[in-house]
Design a protein around this motif. Structure first.
Motif, PDB file in Angstrom:
ATOM      1  N   UNK A 204       0.811  -1.214   0.000  1.00 11.52           N
ATOM      2  CA  UNK A 204       0.000   0.000   0.000  1.00 11.52           C
ATOM      3  C   UNK A 204       0.841   1.259   0.000  1.00 11.52           C
ATOM      4  N   UNK A 205       1.902   1.268   0.813  1.00 16.52           N
ATOM      5  CA  UNK A 205       2.781   2.439   0.845  1.00 16.52           C
ATOM      6  C   UNK A 205       3.433   2.674  -0.513  1.00 16.52           C
ATOM      7  N   UNK A 206       3.817   1.596  -1.177  1.00 17.43           N
ATOM      8  CA  UNK A 206       4.450   1.712  -2.498  1.00 17.43           C
ATOM      9  C   UNK A 206       3.473   2.244  -3.527  1.00 17.43           C
ATOM     10  N   UNK A 207       2.247   1.720  -3.512  1.00 16.56           N
ATOM     11  CA  UNK A 207       1.237   2.180  -4.460  1.00 16.56           C
ATOM     12  C   UNK A 207       0.967   3.663  -4.288  1.00 16.56           C
ATOM     13  N   UNK A 208       0.799   4.097  -3.048  1.00 11.59           N
ATOM     14  CA  UNK A 208       0.508   5.503  -2.772  1.00 11.59           C
ATOM     15  C   UNK A 208       1.699   6.381  -3.137  1.00 11.59           C
ATOM     16  N   UNK A 209       2.911   5.924  -2.840  1.00 13.31           N
ATOM     17  CA  UNK A 209       4.101   6.708  -3.192  1.00 13.31           C
ATOM     18  C   UNK A 209       4.210   6.887  -4.708  1.00 13.31           C
ATOM     19  N   UNK A 210       3.932   5.813  -5.449  1.00 10.55           N
ATOM     20  CA  UNK A 210       3.988   5.900  -6.910  1.00 10.55           C
ATOM     21  C   UNK A 210       2.896   6.825  -7.451  1.00 10.55           C
ATOM     22  N   UNK A 263     -10.708   5.526  -8.176  1.00  5.94           N
ATOM     23  CA  UNK A 263     -10.607   4.871  -6.878  1.00  5.94           C
ATOM     24  C   UNK A 263      -9.714   3.651  -7.092  1.00  5.94           C
ATOM     25  N   UNK A 264      -8.545   3.634  -6.471  1.00  9.96           N
ATOM     26  CA  UNK A 264      -7.504   2.660  -6.811  1.00  9.96           C
ATOM     27  C   UNK A 264      -7.241   1.708  -5.656  1.00  9.96           C
ATOM     28  N   UNK A 265      -7.179   0.410  -5.977  1.00 10.12           N
ATOM     29  CA  UNK A 265      -6.831  -0.614  -4.998  1.00 10.12           C
ATOM     30  C   UNK A 265      -5.707  -1.477  -5.521  1.00 10.12           C
ATOM     31  N   UNK A 266      -5.009  -2.181  -4.624  1.00 13.06           N
ATOM     32  CA  UNK A 266      -3.848  -2.963  -5.049  1.00 13.06           C
ATOM     33  C   UNK A 266      -3.893  -4.420  -4.609  1.00 13.06           C
ATOM     34  N   UNK A 267      -5.093  -4.973  -4.491  1.00 14.66           N
ATOM     35  CA  UNK A 267      -5.268  -6.430  -4.427  1.00 14.66           C
ATOM     36  C   UNK A 267      -6.276  -6.781  -5.503  1.00 14.66           C
ATOM     37  N   UNK A 268      -5.835  -7.457  -6.550  1.00 16.34           N
ATOM     38  CA  UNK A 268      -6.689  -7.671  -7.719  1.00 16.34           C
ATOM     39  C   UNK A 268      -7.957  -8.445  -7.400  1.00 16.34           C
ATOM     40  N   UNK A 269      -7.899  -9.348  -6.437  1.00 14.39           N
ATOM     41  CA  UNK A 269      -9.100 -10.103  -6.075  1.00 14.39           C
ATOM     42  C   UNK A 269     -10.172  -9.167  -5.542  1.00 14.39           C
ATOM     43  N   UNK A 396       9.677 -12.563  -9.105  1.00 11.39           N
ATOM     44  CA  UNK A 396       8.418 -12.789  -9.796  1.00 11.39           C
ATOM     45  C   UNK A 396       7.419 -11.795  -9.231  1.00 11.39           C
ATOM     46  N   UNK A 397       6.693 -11.143 -10.104  1.00 12.96           N
ATOM     47  CA  UNK A 397       5.734 -10.112  -9.708  1.00 12.96           C
ATOM     48  C   UNK A 397       4.312 -10.615  -9.867  1.00 12.96           C
ATOM     49  N   UNK A 398       3.421 -10.085  -9.062  1.00 12.36           N
ATOM     50  CA  UNK A 398       1.996 -10.404  -9.166  1.00 12.36           C
ATOM     51  C   UNK A 398       1.202  -9.257  -8.555  1.00 12.36           C
ATOM     52  N   UNK A 399      -0.128  -9.433  -8.393  1.00 12.04           N
ATOM     53  CA  UNK A 399      -0.930  -8.279  -7.962  1.00 12.04           C
ATOM     54  C   UNK A 399      -2.045  -8.623  -6.995  1.00 12.04           C
TER      55      UNK A 399
END
Length: 432
Positions: A204-210, A263-269, A396-399
């Motif tokens: 969450x901190x990374x998403x908001x910082x970006x 409105x942005x979220x960072x857990x794809x499920x 390996x990256x995912x979301x």
């Protein structure tokens, strides 16, 4: 079988539940992409088989509907069957509705307790989890698992859960946001979803910082749980209540700030569920347009940046490290998100981005699936880790939170030279 959703919103339009199930013509295209069918060869473990079982129940042709429980409970809900289906048969929705019907309002005790806390007693849940996390750090749960005490007490699922979670935060994301000031004119809203909040606050901190760097300052909304857990486990009244609460919070902040989105979220499920809120209100003319307006503004973090914007985030990307990408099932199959992430990674990494074989295949996490069906989940996971190892990637990256947990568990066990990160965490912290 008495479910709750009488009408389903499908890609072919709104359909009564029976009509939606009947759209499956048993062609079998789904079988080649269904992880549980490929592993077992059981017809009842395929999308086609599950649809036919549900149809037999609806038509009263299955003498013992409870016999269908195994076929329905083992579905990963990955949606690969729908993605491969020319008619886009909504098998995941069919399975969930059938599960609700078979449960007839009865919920697993632990799941029911957790859902109540998530909905109405979040401060209490926070305290319970912090105590549980502190207890885990002592090593006692792991000891109880090794000695067989948890299994003896009928808590095998808890033992499986403990083995999957290795690192736990000391502060939740919601705690961190309390020190963040609200901008007068936010450019975006951030949804604090349960996975990043309780397990991966760095995400969450990374998403908001970006987002701060690319979009200008935004606001972390004080939203409720999205209601996905409640939806999947059958408490649709609570799921609707949480949806209404989130819609009202968004409408109020939109009115106060003049910002219509995103409105942005960072857990794809969770994001996929937020985008599907209209499904909950198809028979409610008052709430349906409000749900549609809200969901149309919801974005997954993986679709919130362009390649040129991502290049502005960091200049020093990891040198000599190959990076690959695993698609969260709900990102790829439910939301159709796969292309943008790869364009970004190719732009910032060049040849060091390596495509993952069968990147679209489920990792076996699927929420609590790995705790309830550990053998099947492990078989799916082994295939995923084998494919990751074939790329010789170091990252390996995912979301999705579930994917982060499951793949981290698999990498530690089978391929420890690689680590898993959330997509936005990598973008924002690649050279940290």
């Amino acid at each position: 079988m008495k479910g709750d959703l009488k009408v389903l919103r499908t890609e072919l339009g709104d359909r009564p539940f029976y009509d939606s199930v009947s759209q499956c013509n048993r062609c079998g295209y789904c079988e080649s992409v269904c992880p549980t069918y490929v592993l077992t060869g059981k017809e009842s473990y395929s999308g086609r088989g599950r649809n036919q079982i549900i149809r037999l129940i609806l038509e009263g042709k299955l003498d013992n509907p409870n016999a269908a429980e195994d076929a329905l409970s083992t579905c990963l809900l990955c949606g690969a069957c729908t993605a491969a289906c020319y008619a886009r048969v909504a098998t995941v929705d069919h399975v969930l509705e059938a599960r609700r019907g078979l449960r007839n309002g009865r919920l697993p005790i632990l799941a029911g307790f957790l859902m109540k806390l998530l909905a109405d007693r979040r401060p209490l849940l926070d305290r319970i989890l912090k105590i549980a996390y502190a207890l885990k750090r002592t090593g006692l749960p792991a000891w109880a698992g090794r000695t067989g005490l948890l299994k003896l007490a009928g808590l095998s699922a808890l033992q499986n859960a403990d083995s999957h979670v290795h690192e736990l935060p000391r502060r939740f994301l919601s705690d961190i946001w309390r020190g963040r000031s609200r901008p007068a004119a936010p450019q975006w809203f951030y949804l604090t979803l349960c996975g990043p909040n309780y397990l991966y606050p760095k995400v969450g901190e990374s998403t908001v910082a970006a987002l701060d760097k690319i979009r200008g300052e935004g606001e972390a909304m004080e939203n409720a749980c999205c209601g996905l857990l409640h939806f999947n486990y059958g408490d649709l009244n609570l799921s609707r209540s949480l949806a209404r609460r989130n819609i009202e919070i968004y409408e109020r902040r939109r009115s106060q700030t003049g910002l219509a989105g995103p409105v942005i979220g960072d857990c794809s499920s969770c994001v996929a569920h937020l985008k599907s809120y209209p499904q909950l209100f198809l028979d409610d003319p008052q709430w349906l347009p409000r749900a549609e307006a809200f969901s149309s503004n919801v974005k997954d973090s993986v679709e919130s940046f362009s390649p040129s914007e991502a290049l502005r985030l960091k200049r020093n990307w990891p040198q000599g490290v190959k990076v690959t990408y695993h698609d969260s099932c709900r990102a790829r199959n439910a939301m159709g998100l796969a292309r943008n992430q790869r364009q970004i990674l190719k732009a910032v990494l060049g040849e060091r981005f390596v495509e993952l074989p069968q990147a679209e295949w489920c990792c076996g996490g699927a929420g609590a699936y790995s705790f309830v069906h550990p053998e099947l989940s492990e078989d799916v996971l082994k295939s995923k880790i084998s494919n990751i190892a074939s790329t010789q990637a170091g990252i390996v990256l995912t979301s999705s939170t579930s994917c982060l947990l499951q793949i981290a568990y698999g990498l530690k066990k089978y391929y420890p030279s690689c680590r898993v990160m959330h997509f936005t965490e990598f973008l924002a912290q690649a050279d940290d």
